[in-house]
Design an enzyme around this catalytic site. Structure first.
Site, PDB file in Angstrom:
ATOM      1  N   ASP A   9       0.785  -1.336  -0.237  1.00  0.00           N
ATOM      2  CA  ASP A   9      -0.034  -0.096  -0.130  1.00  0.00           C
ATOM      3  C   ASP A   9       0.905   1.469  -0.020  1.00  0.00           C
ATOM      4  O   ASP A   9       0.650   2.331  -0.227  1.00  0.00           O
ATOM      5  CB  ASP A   9      -1.045  -0.008   1.073  1.00  0.00           C
ATOM      6  CG  ASP A   9      -0.416  -0.467   2.431  1.00  0.00           C
ATOM      7  OD1 ASP A   9       0.878  -0.655   2.604  1.00  0.00           O
ATOM      8  OD2 ASP A   9      -1.052  -0.338   3.557  1.00  0.00           O
ATOM      9  N   GLY A 165       2.299  -1.173  12.270  1.00  0.00           N
ATOM     10  CA  GLY A 165       1.461  -0.207  12.712  1.00  0.00           C
ATOM     11  C   GLY A 165       1.968   0.553  13.841  1.00  0.00           C
ATOM     12  O   GLY A 165       3.443   0.426  13.936  1.00  0.00           O
ATOM     13  N   HIS A 192       7.846  -5.915  13.088  1.00  0.00           N
ATOM     14  CA  HIS A 192       8.227  -4.287  12.985  1.00  0.00           C
ATOM     15  C   HIS A 192       8.473  -4.179  14.596  1.00  0.00           C
ATOM     16  O   HIS A 192       7.463  -4.244  15.370  1.00  0.00           O
ATOM     17  CB  HIS A 192       7.337  -3.455  12.529  1.00  0.00           C
ATOM     18  CG  HIS A 192       6.958  -3.416  11.362  1.00  0.00           C
ATOM     19  ND1 HIS A 192       6.309  -4.191  10.314  1.00  0.00           N
ATOM     20  CD2 HIS A 192       7.331  -2.282  10.176  1.00  0.00           C
ATOM     21  CE1 HIS A 192       6.382  -3.858   9.120  1.00  0.00           C
ATOM     22  NE2 HIS A 192       6.912  -2.568   8.889  1.00  0.00           N
ATOM     23  N   GLU A 195      11.111   0.508  16.367  1.00  0.00           N
ATOM     24  CA  GLU A 195      11.085   1.523  15.034  1.00  0.00           C
ATOM     25  C   GLU A 195      10.497   2.914  15.598  1.00  0.00           C
ATOM     26  O   GLU A 195      10.673   3.861  14.948  1.00  0.00           O
ATOM     27  CB  GLU A 195      10.235   1.138  14.106  1.00  0.00           C
ATOM     28  CG  GLU A 195       9.651   1.721  12.925  1.00  0.00           C
ATOM     29  CD  GLU A 195       8.578   1.319  12.331  1.00  0.00           C
ATOM     30  OE1 GLU A 195       8.485   1.859  10.949  1.00  0.00           O
ATOM     31  OE2 GLU A 195       7.669   0.397  12.554  1.00  0.00           O
ATOM     32  N   ASP A 276      10.914  -0.068   2.085  1.00  0.00           N
ATOM     33  CA  ASP A 276       9.757   0.234   2.981  1.00  0.00           C
ATOM     34  C   ASP A 276       8.589   0.583   2.231  1.00  0.00           C
ATOM     35  O   ASP A 276       7.551  -0.060   2.245  1.00  0.00           O
ATOM     36  CB  ASP A 276       9.949   1.184   4.160  1.00  0.00           C
ATOM     37  CG  ASP A 276       9.168   0.857   5.289  1.00  0.00           C
ATOM     38  OD1 ASP A 276       8.498  -0.100   5.549  1.00  0.00           O
ATOM     39  OD2 ASP A 276       9.167   1.653   6.393  1.00  0.00           O
TER      40      ASP A 276
HETATM   41 ZN   LIG Z   1       7.620  -1.330   7.417  1.00  0.00          ZN
END
Ligand SMILES: [Zn+2]
Length: 317
Positions: A9, A165, A192, A195, A276
């Site tokens: 996306d 998220g 993830h 981060e 990414d």
């Molecule tokens: Zn990512």
């Protein structure tokens, strides 16, 4: 070249976004490609990871039909092939494409179809799909469904599950039941973590991810705060999927030059470089390579070593 960390996306062609909106009679804030590009890219003054994540609302709104999901997956494979990428793992959250009635199962089947069409047309590229569970409130049922769908489709295209998220709002520890199930099914896991700066320190979030059986960690940049964790990453042969431009955009580092990827590499952590989000972060693998070489001091030989780390950590062998 290899890409291990790339969101579907976040990598939509702007022209396709316009097309999909017209087809689905969705009114966009603008019909101008340039203006739309600005709306789909992260603004320079984006303050936090969760603010940056708002950039995904528009592309997600457009990928709510099987044909749209199939098309954008195919096009990303095509774009990657044209960039010279030979192996890529593309990730997305099937639960985000269910707003108009598709099931997660249908979404994943459509993405597999798009990926396969891409690989048939461009045999030089091999692609896998990683299904993302999402951080959020009251989302466990949807995440458990993602795990079920991953189990069903695991094979030559679907290769792992992820957790993505807003890490600072929804700590990794909230998602134990989801990853218990993934473990029981023997699904490969990347998460993830490390981060975003939040209440739960990055290293603690990463330790949770390791406890869930993650063999790779998305970003993991905050590991450097913790020597014991660095040792653990090396001993357990964990690969970090680092995305330098993205970390700059989410304000994890205040400039590209300050990114700790070289420090992590130098102490022996297996780091890889990734895009990414090609559209949201206006980047691609070539731009990332350029930054690593010109701003972060990597030599060609070191770049090759990182590509080897990526090859070894690929979920599809
Ligand atoms: Zn990512």
């Amino acid at each position: 070249m290899i890409e291990l960390h790339l969101h579907l996306d976040g990598s939509l062609r702007v022209e396709t976004a316009l097309d999909l909106a017209r087809e689905q009679k969705i009114v966009l804030p603008t019909e101008d490609v340039g203006e739309l590009r600005n709306l789909m890219e992260v603004p320079e003054d984006c303050k936090t990871l969760h603010e940056c994540l708002k950039r995904f609302d528009l592309p997600i709104m457009l990928i709510q039909t099987e044909s749209a999901v199939e098309r954008v997956t195919f096009e990303l494979v095509e774009d990657l092939h044209k960039l010279g990428v030979t192996y890529a793992e593309i990730r997305f959250a099937p639960q985000f494409s269910t707003a108009k009635g598709l099931t997660q199962d249908q979404v994943v089947a459509a993405a597999i179809k798009g990926a396969k069409r891409g690989m048939e047309m461009y045999p030089a590229i091999r692609c896998g799909l990683i299904l993302c569970c999402m951080r959020g409130d009251n989302i466990e049922e949807k995440n458990l469904e993602t795990v079920e769908v991953a189990k069903k489709h695991m094979g030559d295209v679907v290769c792992a599950i992820d957790l993505a998220g807003a890490e600072s709002l929804f700590p990794t520890a909230m998602f134990e039941p989801v990853f218990e199930k993934a473990k029981a099914y023997g699904l490969p896991v990347t998460i993830h973590a490390g981060e975003a700066i939040g209440e739960v320190p990055g290293p603690e979030s990463m330790r949770k991810a390791l406890a869930y059986g993650a063999k790779r960690i998305g970003h993991g940049v905050l590991a450097l705060e913790d020597e014991t964790l660095i040792k653990e990453l090396i001993e357990k042969d964990i690969t970090l999927e680092i995305c330098v431009t993205s970390n700059y955009h989410t304000k994890l580092v205040s400039s590209l030059k300050e990114h700790p990827i070289k420090k992590l590499f130098d102490v022996g952590v297996k780091v890889t470089f990734n895009s990414d989000n090609m559209t949201v972060s206006n980047t691609n693998i070539h731009k990332e390579i350029e930054i690593l070489k010109t701003q972060l001091g990597f030599t060609d030989e070191e770049m090759n070593i990182m590509q080897n780390y990526a090859r070894e950590a690929a979920f599809i062998k």
